[in-house]
Design a protein around this motif. Sequence first.
Motif, short mmCIF file in Angstrom:
data_model
loop_
_atom_site.label_atom_id
_atom_site.label_comp_id
_atom_site.label_asym_id
_atom_site.label_seq_id
_atom_site.Cartn_x
_atom_site.Cartn_y
_atom_site.Cartn_z
N ASP A 663 1.16 -1.03 0.30
CA ASP A 663 0.18 0.21 -0.27
C ASP A 663 1.08 1.34 -0.10
O ASP A 663 2.12 1.88 0.12
CB ASP A 663 -1.12 0.33 1.26
CG ASP A 663 -1.74 -0.92 1.25
OD1 ASP A 663 -1.99 -1.45 -0.38
OD2 ASP A 663 -2.58 -1.55 2.30
N ARG A 664 0.48 2.21 -0.65
CA ARG A 664 0.83 3.48 -0.73
C ARG A 664 2.47 3.09 -0.92
O ARG A 664 3.93 4.05 -0.34
CB ARG A 664 1.23 4.47 0.41
CG ARG A 664 -0.69 4.68 0.06
CD ARG A 664 -0.93 5.60 1.63
NE ARG A 664 -1.12 4.79 2.82
CZ ARG A 664 -2.12 3.75 3.16
NH1 ARG A 664 -3.58 3.63 2.09
NH2 ARG A 664 -2.04 2.99 4.36
N LYS A 745 1.79 -1.22 5.02
CA LYS A 745 0.34 -2.37 5.55
C LYS A 745 0.78 -3.09 4.03
O LYS A 745 1.30 -2.03 2.88
CB LYS A 745 0.00 -1.63 5.13
CG LYS A 745 -0.43 -0.93 6.18
CD LYS A 745 -1.52 0.12 7.13
CE LYS A 745 -3.03 -0.48 6.48
NZ LYS A 745 -4.27 0.80 7.34
N SER A 747 -2.58 -5.42 0.97
CA SER A 747 -3.38 -5.60 1.02
C SER A 747 -2.97 -6.87 -0.07
O SER A 747 -2.02 -7.17 -0.83
CB SER A 747 -3.95 -4.43 0.53
OG SER A 747 -4.24 -3.40 1.61
N GLN A 775 -7.78 -2.36 -0.67
CA GLN A 775 -7.02 -0.98 -0.85
C GLN A 775 -8.20 -0.23 -0.99
O GLN A 775 -7.81 0.81 -0.03
CB GLN A 775 -6.55 -1.16 -1.70
CG GLN A 775 -5.29 -2.21 -1.86
CD GLN A 775 -4.07 -1.61 -2.87
OE1 GLN A 775 -4.19 -1.60 -4.42
NE2 GLN A 775 -3.22 -1.63 -3.04
N GLY A 779 -6.85 -0.73 3.35
CA GLY A 779 -5.85 -1.34 3.06
C GLY A 779 -5.41 -2.14 3.70
O GLY A 779 -6.12 -2.36 5.49
#
Length: 785
Positions: A663-664, A745, A747, A775, A779
């Motif tokens: 994530d991100r 994190k 997902s 997400q 997430g």
Amino acid sequence: MRLLLVEDDEIQAQAIHQALTQQGYVVDLAVDGETGWDFVQAFTYDLILLDISLPKLDGISLCRRIRQQNLTVPILLLTARDDSQDKVQGLDAGADDYVVKPCTPPELFARLRALLRRRSVAGALLLEWGDLCLDPSSHNVTYQEEFLSLSPKEYGLLELFLRNPKRVLTHSTILEHLWSFDDPPTEATIRAHMKRLRRKLKNVGIDEIIQTIYGVGYRLLPAPESPSDSGQSSYSLSTLPEEKSPATALTQLWEKSKGQIQERLDILERVLKAATQGKMAEEDRAQGQITAHKLAGSLGIFGKQMAYQLAQEMEDYLMMLKAPELDRTQREDRVNGLKILLQQLQEELGFKPAEIVNSSSPLLRVPEQKIWRILVVDDDAELVQQLQQEAVHWQIRLEGALSIEEARHLIIEKLPDLVLLDLVFPEHPDEGLMFLQELRLRFPDLPILAFSVRDGLSDRVAVAESGTAFLSKASSPAEVYESILGILQASHSVAPRVLVVDDDPVFLASLEPLLWGWGLQFTPLLDSRRFWEVLESTAPDLLILDLEMPHFDGLQLCQVVRQDRRWQGLPILFVTVRQDPSVIQRIYQSGADDYLAKPFTEGELATRIFNRLERCQLLNSLSDTDLLTGLTNRRCATQDLKRYLRLSQRHNQSLCLILLDVDRLEQINQSYGYKMGDRILQQLGSVLQQHFRLEDIIARWEGDEFLIGIYAMSKEDGLKRVTHLLSRLETERFMGTGKTEIKIKVSAGLAVHPDDGEDVGSLYAIAQNALNQAQNQGGGIVLAL
């Protein structure tokens, strides 16, 4: 041994790097302190050479940082200033020694050896194992005081084991010590070098020195008390017994080939007689030219240098006789020149008419296809019979033992290639486990597959601690044989296959002892008309072609191979007496990888063959592997998924497909730099390898997306497995440069065959949709639709 050189002066760095490489060291080069620190974190080194004046991070600070991480690797400082302050600072920072630049190579090597000796066993100047002795200062290896010839990699392997006598060295450990960052090999390369080292040691009487720990790596066995007391015969490679010496083998083959050599001389004599009488037809001249060409090639491989040159001159003379503009005098001069050459050739070879030898004895042999011999130890007679019926489809001969006692008897008679062992017998619940331990002690290199209905964690742990693979009895016979073949192919390094096409039986026969002696499977082919049939049936790893042959020449065969997509990557080596630039250009234009001019030495041929094989193995590995994470790449994972799907459909099993995404990650890249993002992907790949099984598909699909494929796993079990993984990742710390630590994190989306789809595309689409929804919900969770 693997060293790290951190030096920013390009000229000095290259000079030191070259000098160390010539001494047999594997050297990584860093041009600044920060890069040096990255190397130290990523790899294991036996010693670090560290310049003091470095950009980005100076040598003193880098030395302190290494010691703060409790790394005990020896550090040798390189300083251009012969001043005590620098020396004191460096030694106080944790360096072990220093050298003032410029220094001579002998001084540098002596300092290196001194530091490395401190880490070797008991500080010994020499590394010894029984009567085997390795001298690091001279790089000489002897056995019972006789010199042992090893290649640089074989020497490095032996030194690594002798310096670590009580360690099990994994493949990754060996890679880290003996190959540089710029020269990454495959595990198959390690196995090939190990095989050659063991063969050379066995040739001098050392049968048991390095033990294979299946699924883990290798270790050095304890040295014998006294080899002389054990009755072992020993000899040096320089004085091999007659039946094992390649030079002696060629000598014996020369004696066997004299008849065919004499026949070729007779053909040339008949051609010259016809030419003298003015009755030589064009086909006679052409036959003479071809015969002289073959004769030159044969004599060259046997090391008859003068005779080889005479045969070459005869070929040139016969070629010139084709010119129609020759007058009578010129033609007679050339024929007389040929007579003189033939007489000199016969004298050089020492042939007399009475020496004609019967050449009807076979010179060539073709390796038979390997049939694996498996012993199944199980008291279930019905199951043994079922497995025996299935064995015929797998090129396997299976024998059954219904009791442990019967198994002992069969193993003593002939050791099988693998034992399939049940863990449960009616006499005693742990009899199978006890027999497993017995086999491990008596036959440490024997592959064993534990096969049981009792598959609890305690039994699996006991089996795993013995270095043995485990398979549940719930598996079908096809799955049993797939597991067996997987173990056999991993534990028995299959010798590379070499197909040699040449119309000269003497040349083919001369190659036989060389190729077989190097551990290669050798398939000779005299008739080029059978080329395609033999190519497809043998599936060679390397192809050697003669240039000039009847029916189809080497250039035509090479072009045919390159025009078929299945064989475009097959390495092709030409061997020919032709050395003119136009011929060489045609060879490369046809698609060849390399050529070797006859006559050639044994070393030249070995170097060309193994360089091409190792290069091809490396390219195949790279084509299947993601370079950043070391995981399977998308192309290879797709093939594996299709194979697992076929198994799932055949045996009515499920297949769980999982997509994972960081994530991100883009925000992390913008905040910390893309190098941090790469390290996260690398570390995540390592966590996935630890969390999932070896037989699971673990791949980097694209970008920050990973794919996992698990055979015979339900949707519920898949969700539990991924939930556990995500919980672990919540506590995982991802390290950046310096002391930067961040948390991430991940997902996940999940799909299962056959409920969510029948092919890879549909399963991927369902899993991708579930991943997107995970997400969108913030997430860090796993969803299955």
